[in-house]
Scaffold this active site. Structure first.
Site, PDB file in Angstrom:
ATOM      1  N   ASN A  18       0.860  -1.189   0.000  1.00  0.00           N
ATOM      2  CA  ASN A  18       0.000   0.000   0.000  1.00  0.00           C
ATOM      3  C   ASN A  18       0.902   1.247   0.000  1.00  0.00           C
ATOM      4  O   ASN A  18       1.637   1.497   0.962  1.00  0.00           O
ATOM      5  CB  ASN A  18      -0.890  -0.055   1.248  1.00  0.00           C
ATOM      6  CG  ASN A  18      -1.787   1.157   1.383  1.00  0.00           C
ATOM      7  OD1 ASN A  18      -1.362   2.281   1.166  1.00  0.00           O
ATOM      8  ND2 ASN A  18      -3.026   0.913   1.763  1.00  0.00           N
ATOM      9  N   GLY A  20       0.322   4.377   0.224  1.00  0.00           N
ATOM     10  CA  GLY A  20       0.047   5.378   1.261  1.00  0.00           C
ATOM     11  C   GLY A  20       0.708   5.009   2.580  1.00  0.00           C
ATOM     12  O   GLY A  20       1.338   5.834   3.238  1.00  0.00           O
ATOM     13  N   ASP A  77      -1.857  -4.072  10.298  1.00  0.00           N
ATOM     14  CA  ASP A  77      -3.211  -4.244   9.798  1.00  0.00           C
ATOM     15  C   ASP A  77      -3.998  -3.118  10.437  1.00  0.00           C
ATOM     16  O   ASP A  77      -3.795  -2.790  11.614  1.00  0.00           O
ATOM     17  CB  ASP A  77      -3.789  -5.609  10.147  1.00  0.00           C
ATOM     18  CG  ASP A  77      -4.947  -5.955   9.218  1.00  0.00           C
ATOM     19  OD1 ASP A  77      -4.822  -5.731   8.001  1.00  0.00           O
ATOM     20  OD2 ASP A  77      -5.991  -6.421   9.691  1.00  0.00           O
ATOM     21  N   GLY A 164      -7.620   6.446   1.522  1.00  0.00           N
ATOM     22  CA  GLY A 164      -8.716   5.719   2.178  1.00  0.00           C
ATOM     23  C   GLY A 164      -9.835   6.641   2.641  1.00  0.00           C
ATOM     24  O   GLY A 164     -10.360   7.464   1.880  1.00  0.00           O
ATOM     25  N   HIS A 191      -3.138   6.804  14.060  1.00  0.00           N
ATOM     26  CA  HIS A 191      -3.126   5.481  14.688  1.00  0.00           C
ATOM     27  C   HIS A 191      -1.815   4.754  14.420  1.00  0.00           C
ATOM     28  O   HIS A 191      -1.282   4.081  15.271  1.00  0.00           O
ATOM     29  CB  HIS A 191      -4.327   4.664  14.180  1.00  0.00           C
ATOM     30  CG  HIS A 191      -4.510   4.690  12.687  1.00  0.00           C
ATOM     31  ND1 HIS A 191      -4.446   5.841  11.929  1.00  0.00           N
ATOM     32  CD2 HIS A 191      -4.732   3.696  11.781  1.00  0.00           C
ATOM     33  CE1 HIS A 191      -4.643   5.553  10.660  1.00  0.00           C
ATOM     34  NE2 HIS A 191      -4.807   4.264  10.554  1.00  0.00           N
TER      35      HIS A 191
HETATM   36  P1  IMP Z   1      -5.177  -3.157   5.421  1.00  0.00           P
HETATM   37  O1  IMP Z   1      -4.260  -2.864   4.276  1.00  0.00           O
HETATM   38  O2  IMP Z   1      -5.767  -4.499   5.410  1.00  0.00           O
HETATM   39  O3  IMP Z   1      -4.554  -2.791   6.732  1.00  0.00           O
HETATM   40  O4  IMP Z   1      -6.431  -2.214   5.204  1.00  0.00           O
HETATM   41  C1  IMP Z   1      -6.409  -0.955   5.666  1.00  0.00           C
HETATM   42  C2  IMP Z   1      -7.629  -0.224   5.144  1.00  0.00           C
HETATM   43  O5  IMP Z   1      -8.139   0.550   6.232  1.00  0.00           O
HETATM   44  C3  IMP Z   1      -7.248   0.783   4.060  1.00  0.00           C
HETATM   45  O6  IMP Z   1      -7.394   0.253   2.780  1.00  0.00           O
HETATM   46  C4  IMP Z   1      -8.209   1.921   4.332  1.00  0.00           C
HETATM   47  O7  IMP Z   1      -9.452   1.620   3.770  1.00  0.00           O
HETATM   48  C5  IMP Z   1      -8.355   1.874   5.848  1.00  0.00           C
HETATM   49  N1  IMP Z   1      -7.323   2.720   6.511  1.00  0.00           N
HETATM   50  C6  IMP Z   1      -6.347   2.310   7.351  1.00  0.00           C
HETATM   51  N2  IMP Z   1      -5.579   3.345   7.743  1.00  0.00           N
HETATM   52  C7  IMP Z   1      -6.081   4.431   7.133  1.00  0.00           C
HETATM   53  C8  IMP Z   1      -5.698   5.808   7.122  1.00  0.00           C
HETATM   54  O8  IMP Z   1      -4.712   6.259   7.750  1.00  0.00           O
HETATM   55  N3  IMP Z   1      -6.440   6.617   6.363  1.00  0.00           N
HETATM   56  C9  IMP Z   1      -7.516   6.171   5.656  1.00  0.00           C
HETATM   57  N4  IMP Z   1      -7.895   4.909   5.608  1.00  0.00           N
HETATM   58  C10 IMP Z   1      -7.194   4.034   6.349  1.00  0.00           C
END
Ligand code: IMP
Length: 207
Positions: A18, A20, A77, A164, A191
């Site tokens: 990711n 970002g 996560d 996101g 976070h």
């Molecule tokens: P992961 O990659 O499975 O941890 O999914 C994280 C998802 O949570 C992202 O694709 C976003 O949809 C949301 N998310 C987590 N952190 C952020 C943030 O800092 N800003 C905006 N969305 C976030």
């Protein structure tokens, strides 16, 4: 491993593609002398995230990256937990709309979130992040840290930064959405920043 966290842990593979997140972690960990390498650069494919808890998903991702690279691995996560939705989208944040028959995209997720909260007075929610660092794939004592960032969900977007759900995630104390914050400001309060500070404190204890 020979490299103890906090001492000589210079190269760590980040178990995420990711962009970002990579930007945010890189900015935060570079300052602590840790060089992050994205797993994609080392040919590591995305791991499955089949679990119902953040910590199990993060551990699975970290182990997967450590196993395939032989390097210590950091995984996170994270997701958005909305009180009026019983904690949804939670671990399914990246696939919130997709699970309801829509696309897997930020735009679709945000539209679906707004729809689910229509008419709802309680807009409270928080971003949650769990970080897991394994020194090697079978590390019996992974370092685990978590962080929460509390805010409110808007029904119209504001701001251009972040990714996101950020344009809809309003921080009353800053009178801004996460997407209106300069990246450096978000990186110091998010976070992930809270979890990372806790993880760095754990690493120091290991010295
Ligand atoms: P992961 O990659 O499975 O941890 O999914 C994280 C998802 O949570 C992202 O694709 C976003 O949809 C949301 N998310 C987590 N952190 C952020 C943030 O800092 N800003 C905006 N969305 C976030």
């Amino acid at each position: 491993m020979s490299e103890l966290p906090g001492t000589r842990l210079a190269r760590v593979v980040l178990a995420s593609n990711n962009a970002g997140k990579l930007r945010e972690f890189d900015a935060m960990l570079g300052a602590a002398g840790i060089a992050l390498i994205a797993q994609g650069e080392l040919g590591v494919p995305e791991a499955e995230e089949p679990h119902v808890t953040f910590v199990e998903n993060a551990l699975a991702k970290a182990r997967h990256a450590a196993r395939l690279t032989g390097l210590p691995a950091l995984a996170d996560d994270s997701g958005l937990c909305v009180r009026a939705l019983g904690g949804e989208p939670g671990v399914y944040s990246a696939r919130f709309a997709q699970r309801a028959g829509g696309e897997k995209s930020d735009a679709a997720n945000n539209a679906y979130l707004v729809e689910r909260l229509r008419g709802q007075a309680d807009r409270r929610g928080y971003y949650f992040c769990v970080l897991v660092l394994v020194r090697h794939a079978d590390d019996p004592e992974p370092l685990i840290a978590e962080g929460r960032w509390h805010g409110e969900i808007l029904d119209a977007p504001r701001g251009e930064h972040g990714f996101g759900y950020d344009p809809y995630f309003f921080l009353p104390d800053m009178n801004a959405t996460a997407a209106q914050l300069e990246p450096a400001v978000k990186n110091s309060r998010s976070h992930r920043a809270i979890a990372l500070a806790a993880l760095l404190a754990r690493l120091k204890e290991e010295r």
